[in-house]
Scaffold this active site. Structure first.
Site, PDB file in Angstrom:
ATOM      1  CB  SER A  55      -0.822   0.229   1.272  1.00 33.89           C
ATOM      2  OG  SER A  55      -1.731  -1.186   1.125  1.00 33.89           O
TER       3      SER A  55
HETATM    4  N1  SAH Z   1      -0.953  -4.880   3.937  1.00 37.23           N
HETATM    5  C1  SAH Z   1      -0.518  -5.338   2.757  1.00 37.23           C
HETATM    6  C2  SAH Z   1      -1.380  -4.718   1.469  1.00 37.23           C
HETATM    7  C3  SAH Z   1      -1.378  -5.770   0.461  1.00 37.23           C
HETATM    8  S1  SAH Z   1      -2.689  -5.424  -0.869  1.00 37.23           S
HETATM    9  C4  SAH Z   1       0.904  -4.736   2.558  1.00 37.23           C
HETATM   10  O1  SAH Z   1       1.168  -3.936   3.105  1.00 37.23           O
HETATM   11  O2  SAH Z   1       1.714  -5.056   1.677  1.00 37.23           O
HETATM   12  C5  SAH Z   1      -3.925  -6.357  -0.225  1.00 37.23           C
HETATM   13  C6  SAH Z   1      -3.776  -7.839  -0.194  1.00 37.23           C
HETATM   14  O3  SAH Z   1      -5.090  -8.328   0.101  1.00 37.23           O
HETATM   15  C7  SAH Z   1      -3.457  -8.724  -1.420  1.00 37.23           C
HETATM   16  O4  SAH Z   1      -2.185  -9.519  -1.065  1.00 37.23           O
HETATM   17  C8  SAH Z   1      -4.505  -9.552  -1.673  1.00 37.23           C
HETATM   18  O5  SAH Z   1      -3.989 -10.800  -2.263  1.00 37.23           O
HETATM   19  C9  SAH Z   1      -5.129  -9.919  -0.355  1.00 37.23           C
HETATM   20  N2  SAH Z   1      -6.477 -10.249  -0.658  1.00 37.23           N
HETATM   21  C10 SAH Z   1      -7.537 -10.042  -1.325  1.00 37.23           C
HETATM   22  N3  SAH Z   1      -8.590 -10.699  -0.983  1.00 37.23           N
HETATM   23  C11 SAH Z   1      -8.236 -11.367   0.293  1.00 37.23           C
HETATM   24  C12 SAH Z   1      -9.216 -12.335   1.209  1.00 37.23           C
HETATM   25  N4  SAH Z   1     -10.359 -12.391   0.856  1.00 37.23           N
HETATM   26  N5  SAH Z   1      -8.513 -12.622   2.082  1.00 37.23           N
HETATM   27  C13 SAH Z   1      -7.259 -12.596   2.333  1.00 37.23           C
HETATM   28  N6  SAH Z   1      -6.495 -11.558   1.823  1.00 37.23           N
HETATM   29  C14 SAH Z   1      -7.137 -11.227   0.578  1.00 37.23           C
END
Ligand code: SAH
Length: 210
Positions: A55
């Site tokens: 993010s």
């Molecule tokens: N907090 C992370 C942000 C990653 S983007 C960071 O700082 O890097 C959001 C993430 O949500 C992605 O990796 C995606 O694979 C995950 N995601 C999407 N749907 C999901 C679900 N139903 N359960 C768990 N993770 C999910």
């Protein structure tokens, strides 16, 4: 990164001393793939593979300031991706805090775990990673003081509201094309207070049956 943090403080995105300390101590470059380490100090999301991103720092700062994580709390981090937010949360909640990080893509769950181990947070049990559909929450570990969700859904899943302690807070992006962040406070059994903050963009929260 130092300049970025100064900027986020001067723009009033970062305010709480412990959150600022976490941004200074937990290096974003430890969570970006090799090719993007040189860009880790930029205020933009960066690719982490599998069509996902780490993010934008401004968004993470905004969400954590609204969530107000505190020492000793148990926190659920849904969509843990690179592991950056899970490690920030573990730093803020301290030795007695616990973070449960949930990610649906197995390779990213592993990436998050590997990155968190750079800070020793796996070995000492301060963060546990789970490869699951986070829209169902994590009933075995509930209830949580705080829930941080990094992927957008049409609405806040009921399971997440149920797994929040009374007095607890949840922050999550909601909506399809135009999204807003919703801060939910649980003020009683089945009683909630909501605040809306428009103008953010997130990857979708993908449910297992899609
Ligand atoms: N907090 C992370 C942000 C990653 S983007 C960071 O700082 O890097 C959001 C993430 O949500 C992605 O990796 C995606 O694979 C995950 N995601 C999407 N749907 C999901 C679900 N139903 N359960 C768990 N993770 C999910």
């Amino acid at each position: 990164m130092q300049n970025l943090i100064k900027e986020l403080i001067s723009q009033n995105y970062l305010k709480t001393p412990k959150i600022i300390e976490a941004f200074l101590k937990i290096k974003r470059e430890d969570f970006t793939p090799e090719d993007f380490k040189k860009d880790a100090h930029l205020n933009i999301p960066l690719p982490i593979g599998h069509n996902q991103t780490i993010s934008q720092p401004l968004t993470v700062a905004f969400m954590l300031e609204l969530l107000q994580p505190k020492e000793g709390e148990k926190i659920l981090d849904i969509g843990s991706g690179s592991g950056w937010t899970a490690v920030l949360l573990a730093y803020i909640t301290g030795k007695k805090g616990r973070v449960c990080a949930v990610e649906r893509i197995p390779e990213l769950k592993e990436m998050g775990e590997k990155n968190a181990s750079k800070y020793n947070f796996i070995k000492n049990g301060r963060i546990k990673f789970f490869c699951l559909d986070g829209s169902k929450g994590l009933p075995d570990e509930a209830p949580f003081d705080k829930i941080h969700v990094a992927a957008a859904a049409a609405q806040i899943p009921t399971a997440l509201k149920d797994q929040l302690k009374i007095g607890g807070r949840l922050i999550m992006p909601v909506g399809d094309s135009s999204q807003e962040l919703i801060l939910l406070e649980k003020i009683g059994e089945n009683q909630y207070k909501e605040k809306h903050y428009p103008g953010f963009v997130f990857v979708p929260l993908i449910k297992e049956n899609k």
